[in-house]
Design a protein around this motif. Structure first.
Motif, PDB file in Angstrom:
ATOM      1  N   ARG A   1       0.830  -1.214   0.000  1.00  0.00           N
ATOM      2  CA  ARG A   1       0.000   0.000   0.000  1.00  0.00           C
ATOM      3  C   ARG A   1       0.864   1.264   0.000  1.00  0.00           C
ATOM      4  N   ASP A   2       1.937   1.240   0.780  1.00  0.00           N
ATOM      5  CA  ASP A   2       2.732   2.458   0.966  1.00  0.00           C
ATOM      6  C   ASP A   2       3.927   2.541   0.025  1.00  0.00           C
ATOM      7  N   CYS A   3       4.180   1.482  -0.720  1.00  0.00           N
ATOM      8  CA  CYS A   3       5.252   1.480  -1.734  1.00  0.00           C
ATOM      9  C   CYS A   3       4.583   1.154  -3.071  1.00  0.00           C
ATOM     10  N   PRO A   4       4.015   2.126  -3.737  1.00  0.00           N
ATOM     11  CA  PRO A   4       3.044   1.874  -4.808  1.00  0.00           C
ATOM     12  C   PRO A   4       3.622   1.266  -6.072  1.00  0.00           C
ATOM     13  N   ASN A   5       4.939   1.252  -6.219  1.00  0.00           N
ATOM     14  CA  ASN A   5       5.533   0.705  -7.443  1.00  0.00           C
ATOM     15  C   ASN A   5       6.167  -0.660  -7.234  1.00  0.00           C
ATOM     16  N   ALA A   6       5.944  -1.262  -6.081  1.00  0.00           N
ATOM     17  CA  ALA A   6       6.560  -2.557  -5.771  1.00  0.00           C
ATOM     18  C   ALA A   6       5.631  -3.703  -6.122  1.00  0.00           C
ATOM     19  N   ASP A   7       6.189  -4.721  -6.796  1.00  0.00           N
ATOM     20  CA  ASP A   7       5.489  -5.985  -6.980  1.00  0.00           C
ATOM     21  C   ASP A   7       5.715  -6.862  -5.754  1.00  0.00           C
ATOM     22  N   VAL A   8       4.711  -7.641  -5.387  1.00  0.00           N
ATOM     23  CA  VAL A   8       4.840  -8.632  -4.322  1.00  0.00           C
ATOM     24  C   VAL A   8       5.058  -9.980  -4.990  1.00  0.00           C
ATOM     25  N   VAL A   9       6.225 -10.567  -4.788  1.00  0.00           N
ATOM     26  CA  VAL A   9       6.576 -11.835  -5.427  1.00  0.00           C
ATOM     27  C   VAL A   9       6.492 -12.946  -4.384  1.00  0.00           C
ATOM     28  N   VAL A  10       5.786 -14.010  -4.725  1.00  0.00           N
ATOM     29  CA  VAL A  10       5.506 -15.068  -3.755  1.00  0.00           C
ATOM     30  C   VAL A  10       5.252 -16.362  -4.520  1.00  0.00           C
ATOM     31  N   HIS A  11       5.528 -17.489  -3.861  1.00  0.00           N
ATOM     32  CA  HIS A  11       5.317 -18.771  -4.531  1.00  0.00           C
ATOM     33  C   HIS A  11       3.854 -18.927  -4.944  1.00  0.00           C
ATOM     34  N   GLU A  12       3.661 -19.557  -6.074  1.00  0.00           N
ATOM     35  CA  GLU A  12       2.337 -19.681  -6.671  1.00  0.00           C
ATOM     36  C   GLU A  12       1.316 -20.354  -5.747  1.00  0.00           C
ATOM     37  N   ARG A  13       1.778 -21.200  -4.826  1.00  0.00           N
ATOM     38  CA  ARG A  13       0.837 -21.893  -3.947  1.00  0.00           C
ATOM     39  C   ARG A  13       0.323 -20.988  -2.829  1.00  0.00           C
ATOM     40  N   GLY A  14       0.959 -19.853  -2.644  1.00  0.00           N
ATOM     41  CA  GLY A  14       0.516 -18.970  -1.575  1.00  0.00           C
ATOM     42  C   GLY A  14      -0.130 -17.686  -2.032  1.00  0.00           C
ATOM     43  N   ALA A  15      -0.042 -17.377  -3.323  1.00  0.00           N
ATOM     44  CA  ALA A  15      -0.425 -16.055  -3.813  1.00  0.00           C
ATOM     45  C   ALA A  15      -1.874 -15.701  -3.470  1.00  0.00           C
ATOM     46  N   ARG A  16      -2.794 -16.633  -3.662  1.00  0.00           N
ATOM     47  CA  ARG A  16      -4.208 -16.296  -3.469  1.00  0.00           C
ATOM     48  C   ARG A  16      -4.500 -15.910  -2.020  1.00  0.00           C
TER      49      ARG A  16
END
Length: 300
Positions: free
Chosen positions: A90-105
């Motif tokens: 929310r506070d870093c508006p240009n950052a992607d959140v990268v996470v393993h596919e099994r946890g993303a949802r």
């Protein structure tokens, strides 16, 4: 050294790397978040949501403006590692959140994650901030072998599901280091030793041992523990394999002799003098329950 302090990582050949003591569970030297001041800046792990503003301040102290942060990388979605992801996004508006596919949802809709965490940590939940959703269009799913290109550094994704099916470690070849998630255990600087982390419901001993072997095959000079801090690799991976094996054997032996297995290990914990009695007892209870579940399900 105190909660909220920011330190450069000077272990081995590490450069451009910092970590902050997040004071997880109001316990110093238990939770760390790493800041990689690369061409494309990144944060690895996000803490439990409490004191996320201290992480933002640390990013700025390193010299990275909030809108310059490009990557937020939880090693897995357990809330002690990903609880702050929504706030940082929310506070870093240009950052992607990268996470393993099994946890993303579960970062998009954290309701099941909240329920599972409450069941696992019990009254420690009071130390958590209720997580907020990460917008789906801000999430980038990872799988084994994916590379996060940070320009002057790369983070190579290695899937290590023994602790949790959505857990990865990130290899930083430039720093000859690995961000270990919980795959290498909990490093305790005060006693220069590693301790087990075996929470329910997903702990799997055999897979955890395979995960340790995978990290050994990367041959890192430095291990970057989320719990807690950087340490030379040296003997620590072999030590953790022994710690895990002996821990599971001890729980199995006590279970054959007593009904109150969890109470037994709460009373026997040696960590009260390091983490304080409340955190040490809670950690012992959670880790024991995780092994008991593993023992009950390993032949299913």
């Amino acid at each position: 050294m105190a909660i909220g302090d920011l330190y450069p990582v000077e272990t081995g050949d590490c450069t451009d790397l910092y970590y902050i003591d997040t004071g997880m569970y109001d316990t110093p030297e238990y939770g760390a978040v790493y800041i990689l001041d690369a061409e494309r800046p990144a944060v690895v792990d996000t803490g439990i949501g409490m004191r996320y503003d201290a992480i933002l301040d640390a990013i700025e102290r390193v010299g990275i403006a909030r809108d310059e942060l490009e990557i937020i990388a939880p090693t897995h979605i357990h809330l002690d590692h990903a609880g702050g992801a929504g706030y940082l996004a929310r506070d870093c508006p240009n950052a992607d959140v990268v996470v393993h596919e099994r946890g993303a949802r579960h970062l998009v809709d954290p309701s099941r994650l909240i329920a599972g965490t409450k069941a696992a940590v019990e009254d420690q939940w009071e130390f958590y901030r209720e997580p907020i959703s990460v917008p789906e269009d801000r999430i980038r799913e990872l799988t084994d072998g994916d590379i996060i290109d940070l320009g002057t550094h790369q983070l190579v994704t290695h899937h290590v599901p023994g602790h949790a099916p959505h857990q990865v470690v990130f290899e930083d070849p430039e720093n000859n280091a690995v961000f270990t998630a919980d795959a290498a255990g909990i490093y305790v600087p005060a006693i220069d030793a590693v301790r087990q982390t075996t929470p329910p419901p997903d702990f799997d001993l055999e897979q955890c041992l395979a995960d340790i072997e995978l990290i050994q095959s990367l041959d890192p000079e430095t291990l970057l523990y989320a719990h807690y801090g950087p340490a030379p690799t040296e003997h620590r991976l072999d030590e953790y394999a022994d710690v895990l094996t002996e821990w599971v054997e001890s729980v199995e032996m006590v279970r054959q002799q007593k009904d109150d297995v969890v109470d037994h290990f709460i009373a026997e914990t040696p960590m009260s003098g390091v983490w304080g009695e409340r955190k040490a007892r809670a950690e012992a209870a959670m880790n024991t329950r995780g092994v008991l579940r593993y023992l009950d399900t390993r032949h299913d």
